[in-house]
Motif scaffolding. Structure first.
Motif, PDB file in Angstrom:
ATOM      1  N   GLN A  58     -16.773   7.202   4.964  1.00 26.77           N
ATOM      2  CA  GLN A  58     -15.898   6.307   5.719  1.00 26.77           C
ATOM      3  C   GLN A  58     -14.700   7.043   6.303  1.00 26.77           C
ATOM      4  O   GLN A  58     -14.251   6.733   7.408  1.00 26.77           O
ATOM      5  CB  GLN A  58     -15.431   5.180   4.799  1.00 26.77           C
ATOM      6  CG  GLN A  58     -16.559   4.235   4.388  1.00 26.77           C
ATOM      7  CD  GLN A  58     -16.061   3.090   3.531  1.00 26.77           C
ATOM      8  OE1 GLN A  58     -15.128   2.387   3.904  1.00 26.77           O
ATOM      9  NE2 GLN A  58     -16.675   2.910   2.369  1.00 26.77           N
ATOM     10  N   THR A 100       0.467   4.203  -2.625  1.00 22.90           N
ATOM     11  CA  THR A 100       0.219   5.575  -2.181  1.00 22.90           C
ATOM     12  C   THR A 100       1.131   6.552  -2.900  1.00 22.90           C
ATOM     13  O   THR A 100       0.693   7.613  -3.370  1.00 22.90           O
ATOM     14  CB  THR A 100       0.432   5.695  -0.664  1.00 22.90           C
ATOM     15  OG1 THR A 100      -0.452   4.798   0.009  1.00 22.90           O
ATOM     16  CG2 THR A 100       0.181   7.116  -0.183  1.00 22.90           C
ATOM     17  N   ARG A 139     -12.814  -0.705   0.186  1.00 23.74           N
ATOM     18  CA  ARG A 139     -12.042  -0.654   1.434  1.00 23.74           C
ATOM     19  C   ARG A 139     -10.600  -0.262   1.161  1.00 23.74           C
ATOM     20  O   ARG A 139     -10.004   0.546   1.883  1.00 23.74           O
ATOM     21  CB  ARG A 139     -12.093  -2.019   2.132  1.00 23.74           C
ATOM     22  CG  ARG A 139     -11.356  -2.065   3.469  1.00 23.74           C
ATOM     23  CD  ARG A 139     -11.388  -3.459   4.062  1.00 23.74           C
ATOM     24  NE  ARG A 139     -10.718  -4.422   3.188  1.00 23.74           N
ATOM     25  CZ  ARG A 139     -10.655  -5.727   3.423  1.00 23.74           C
ATOM     26  NH1 ARG A 139     -11.257  -6.219   4.503  1.00 23.74           N
ATOM     27  NH2 ARG A 139     -10.028  -6.534   2.603  1.00 23.74           N
ATOM     28  N   ASP A 140     -10.025  -0.824   0.110  1.00 24.80           N
ATOM     29  CA  ASP A 140      -8.637  -0.511  -0.238  1.00 24.80           C
ATOM     30  C   ASP A 140      -8.506   0.925  -0.737  1.00 24.80           C
ATOM     31  O   ASP A 140      -7.519   1.611  -0.442  1.00 24.80           O
ATOM     32  CB  ASP A 140      -8.127  -1.487  -1.307  1.00 24.80           C
ATOM     33  CG  ASP A 140      -8.071  -2.918  -0.802  1.00 24.80           C
ATOM     34  OD1 ASP A 140      -7.901  -3.107   0.422  1.00 24.80           O
ATOM     35  OD2 ASP A 140      -8.204  -3.846  -1.617  1.00 24.80           O
ATOM     36  N   PRO A 180       0.804  -1.233   0.000  1.00 31.52           N
ATOM     37  CA  PRO A 180       0.000   0.000   0.000  1.00 31.52           C
ATOM     38  C   PRO A 180       0.836   1.282   0.000  1.00 31.52           C
ATOM     39  O   PRO A 180       0.415   2.288  -0.572  1.00 31.52           O
ATOM     40  CB  PRO A 180      -0.824  -0.127   1.292  1.00 31.52           C
ATOM     41  CG  PRO A 180      -0.972  -1.595   1.484  1.00 31.52           C
ATOM     42  CD  PRO A 180       0.334  -2.186   1.020  1.00 31.52           C
ATOM     43  N   GLN A 181       2.014   1.246   0.638  1.00 33.74           N
ATOM     44  CA  GLN A 181       2.834   2.452   0.655  1.00 33.74           C
ATOM     45  C   GLN A 181       3.342   2.785  -0.745  1.00 33.74           C
ATOM     46  O   GLN A 181       3.419   3.957  -1.127  1.00 33.74           O
ATOM     47  CB  GLN A 181       4.026   2.273   1.622  1.00 33.74           C
ATOM     48  CG  GLN A 181       4.784   3.556   1.918  1.00 33.74           C
ATOM     49  CD  GLN A 181       3.903   4.606   2.595  1.00 33.74           C
ATOM     50  OE1 GLN A 181       2.895   4.276   3.217  1.00 33.74           O
ATOM     51  NE2 GLN A 181       4.264   5.872   2.455  1.00 33.74           N
ATOM     52  N   LEU A 200     -10.348   3.437   0.160  1.00 37.46           N
ATOM     53  CA  LEU A 200     -10.433   4.288   1.350  1.00 37.46           C
ATOM     54  C   LEU A 200      -9.083   4.368   2.049  1.00 37.46           C
ATOM     55  O   LEU A 200      -8.619   5.459   2.398  1.00 37.46           O
ATOM     56  CB  LEU A 200     -11.484   3.722   2.307  1.00 37.46           C
ATOM     57  CG  LEU A 200     -11.489   4.304   3.733  1.00 37.46           C
ATOM     58  CD1 LEU A 200     -11.891   5.770   3.698  1.00 37.46           C
ATOM     59  CD2 LEU A 200     -12.419   3.510   4.638  1.00 37.46           C
ATOM     60  N   ASP A 201      -8.462   3.226   2.243  1.00 38.05           N
ATOM     61  CA  ASP A 201      -7.160   3.187   2.904  1.00 38.05           C
ATOM     62  C   ASP A 201      -6.135   4.032   2.145  1.00 38.05           C
ATOM     63  O   ASP A 201      -5.361   4.784   2.751  1.00 38.05           O
ATOM     64  CB  ASP A 201      -6.675   1.739   3.008  1.00 38.05           C
ATOM     65  CG  ASP A 201      -5.284   1.642   3.620  1.00 38.05           C
ATOM     66  OD1 ASP A 201      -5.116   2.040   4.787  1.00 38.05           O
ATOM     67  OD2 ASP A 201      -4.361   1.181   2.909  1.00 38.05           O
ATOM     68  N   LEU A 202      -6.166   3.951   0.823  1.00 41.41           N
ATOM     69  CA  LEU A 202      -5.191   4.678   0.016  1.00 41.41           C
ATOM     70  C   LEU A 202      -5.428   6.185   0.057  1.00 41.41           C
ATOM     71  O   LEU A 202      -4.472   6.971   0.135  1.00 41.41           O
ATOM     72  CB  LEU A 202      -5.224   4.170  -1.432  1.00 41.41           C
ATOM     73  CG  LEU A 202      -4.629   2.775  -1.632  1.00 41.41           C
ATOM     74  CD1 LEU A 202      -4.909   2.262  -3.046  1.00 41.41           C
ATOM     75  CD2 LEU A 202      -3.123   2.786  -1.377  1.00 41.41           C
ATOM     76  N   ASN A 258     -13.542   7.377  10.303  1.00 45.33           N
ATOM     77  CA  ASN A 258     -12.196   7.067  10.785  1.00 45.33           C
ATOM     78  C   ASN A 258     -11.478   8.281  11.351  1.00 45.33           C
ATOM     79  O   ASN A 258     -10.737   8.185  12.321  1.00 45.33           O
ATOM     80  CB  ASN A 258     -11.360   6.465   9.649  1.00 45.33           C
ATOM     81  CG  ASN A 258     -11.717   5.030   9.350  1.00 45.33           C
ATOM     82  OD1 ASN A 258     -11.191   4.107   9.947  1.00 45.33           O
ATOM     83  ND2 ASN A 258     -12.655   4.851   8.425  1.00 45.33           N
ATOM     84  N   MET A 315      -6.721   7.891   2.486  1.00 43.39           N
ATOM     85  CA  MET A 315      -6.290   8.379   3.792  1.00 43.39           C
ATOM     86  C   MET A 315      -4.765   8.392   3.897  1.00 43.39           C
ATOM     87  O   MET A 315      -4.177   9.283   4.519  1.00 43.39           O
ATOM     88  CB  MET A 315      -6.905   7.515   4.896  1.00 43.39           C
ATOM     89  CG  MET A 315      -8.423   7.607   4.950  1.00 43.39           C
ATOM     90  SD  MET A 315      -9.170   6.791   6.390  1.00 43.39           S
ATOM     91  CE  MET A 315      -8.614   7.859   7.724  1.00 43.39           C
ATOM     92  N   ARG A 316      -4.112   7.416   3.284  1.00 43.47           N
ATOM     93  CA  ARG A 316      -2.644   7.410   3.260  1.00 43.47           C
ATOM     94  C   ARG A 316      -2.121   8.607   2.471  1.00 43.47           C
ATOM     95  O   ARG A 316      -1.138   9.254   2.858  1.00 43.47           O
ATOM     96  CB  ARG A 316      -2.121   6.115   2.641  1.00 43.47           C
ATOM     97  CG  ARG A 316      -2.206   4.891   3.556  1.00 43.47           C
ATOM     98  CD  ARG A 316      -1.804   3.637   2.795  1.00 43.47           C
ATOM     99  NE  ARG A 316      -1.826   2.446   3.622  1.00 43.47           N
ATOM    100  CZ  ARG A 316      -0.766   1.965   4.279  1.00 43.47           C
ATOM    101  NH1 ARG A 316       0.400   2.589   4.188  1.00 43.47           N
ATOM    102  NH2 ARG A 316      -0.864   0.867   5.011  1.00 43.47           N
TER     103      ARG A 316
END
Length: 339
Positions: A224, A137, A158-159, A133-134, A161-163, A228, A165-166
């Motif tokens: 989302q 990003t 979900r992925d 993921p880094q 969203l994570d990206l 968070n 936010m990163r």
């Protein structure tokens, strides 16, 4: 012999100036001519209209002589890396310019991360899908927002969203990390010692990418993110839609907003608005109302920046409420516009 040559066959300085101007686009020639005196414009204009029968060889000679003469009057040096870097920094900003100069001076080919900019978003997504993921990003932060938004549609929600936010919390990437990433993306990397950390990512980058997303996906991700990190969600939303973005709203939308905005708030908000947005507002009012508002703005004395920003936020709240209810659309198409 050409009409614009002396008896000895040599071109005059006026003729050379005419050839150079004729070699440019109309817009570029006009930008130069506007700096000349009236008599100079008349003389060079006449030379341009009578210029004929010049060989390509003679035109090329004029161009070469011009470059040689320019080199005598600049401390930078035409064609030098410093000249190119300074010109690109002025046009593109330091980060993008440095990346482009490094690419030019290392041979001109698009490699590593730069090569990804030329690929289809789905192709890029397939390349980075199984990376850490880094790495994902950094890639998404490095690419243009529109391309990154399309790439994110290939990820699970979900992925994605994570990206996002990163990306929002990323500030800079060290040279070693960029070098390693370039080697992963493509085996040929032309790294240079002493390189500075690249400033990529951050809240603005996340907001720009969100601007290009499908409205349904953007709304789901924003919800989302808020769950968070409420503060991050608020900061991204503020960056996605600022007061000057109202200039991108269609006339019907502006009229709807004006119906719900107090006159006092509108006056304060327009005190610090861009001229283009002011004219947009005036154009969507009756002639009498617009004239009265103009007069009120001219008569208004100094006002605190905090009051102006407060009034603008009040109007933005109205715009967002109307957009959420489906009464208006907050439209745009550029990286700095609200979708």
């Amino acid at each position: 012999m050409a009409d614009n040559e002396n008896a000895d066959g040599a071109l005059t300085g006026l003729d050379k100036a005419a050839i150079l101007l004729l070699s440019l686009t109309e817009q570029d020639a006009a930008s130069i001519i506007r700096h000349l005196e009236p008599k100079q414009v008349q003389r060079v204009g006449q030379a341009m209209t009578t210029m004929n029968d010049l060989s390509q060889e003679r035109v090329a000679a004029v161009h070469s002589a011009f470059i040689e003469e320019i080199q005598q009057y600049t401390s930078i040096g035409m064609g030098s890396e410093d000249f190119v870097r300074n010109a690109l920094v002025a046009a593109l900003g330091e980060d993008k310019a440095n990346n482009l100069v490094d690419q030019i001076t290392s041979g001109g080919a698009s490699r590593g991360l730069e090569a990804l900019k030329w690929m289809d978003p789905r192709q890029v997504a397939s390349i980075i899908l199984n990376e850490h993921p880094q790495i994902q990003t950094i890639v998404l932060s490095y690419l243009e927002p529109e391309q990154s938004a399309e790439i994110l549609t290939q990820f699970a929600e979900r992925d994605a969203l994570d990206l996002v936010m990163r990306i929002a919390t990323l500030e800079e990437v060290q040279p070693a990390a960029l070098k390693e990433l370039n080697e992963i993306m493509e085996k040929q990397f032309a790294g240079q010692s002493g390189a500075q950390a690249a400033k990529i990512g951050g809240l603005k980058a996340a907001a720009d990418i969100m601007n290009y997303m499908d409205k349904t996906m953007e709304a789901a991700l924003m919800e989302q993110i808020e769950q968070n990190d409420e503060e991050m969600a608020s900061q991204i939303q503020d960056l996605m839609f600022v007061f000057d973005n109202l200039a991108d709203v269609d006339d019907r939308g502006i009229q709807a907003i004006l119906r719900d905005v107090p006159q006092e708030a509108l006056q304060k908000a327009l005190k610090g608005a861009e001229e283009g947005l002011r004219e947009k507002i005036f154009a969507n009012m009756s002639s009498r109302a617009a004239e009265m508002l103009r007069d009120d703005l001219e008569a208004m004395g100094p006002i605190r920046v905090a009051d102006v920003e407060g009034a603008q936020k009040e109007i933005l709240s109205v715009a967002r409420r109307l957009a959420d209810s489906g009464e208006i659309m907050l439209g745009g198409g550029g990286a700095d516009e609200f979708l």
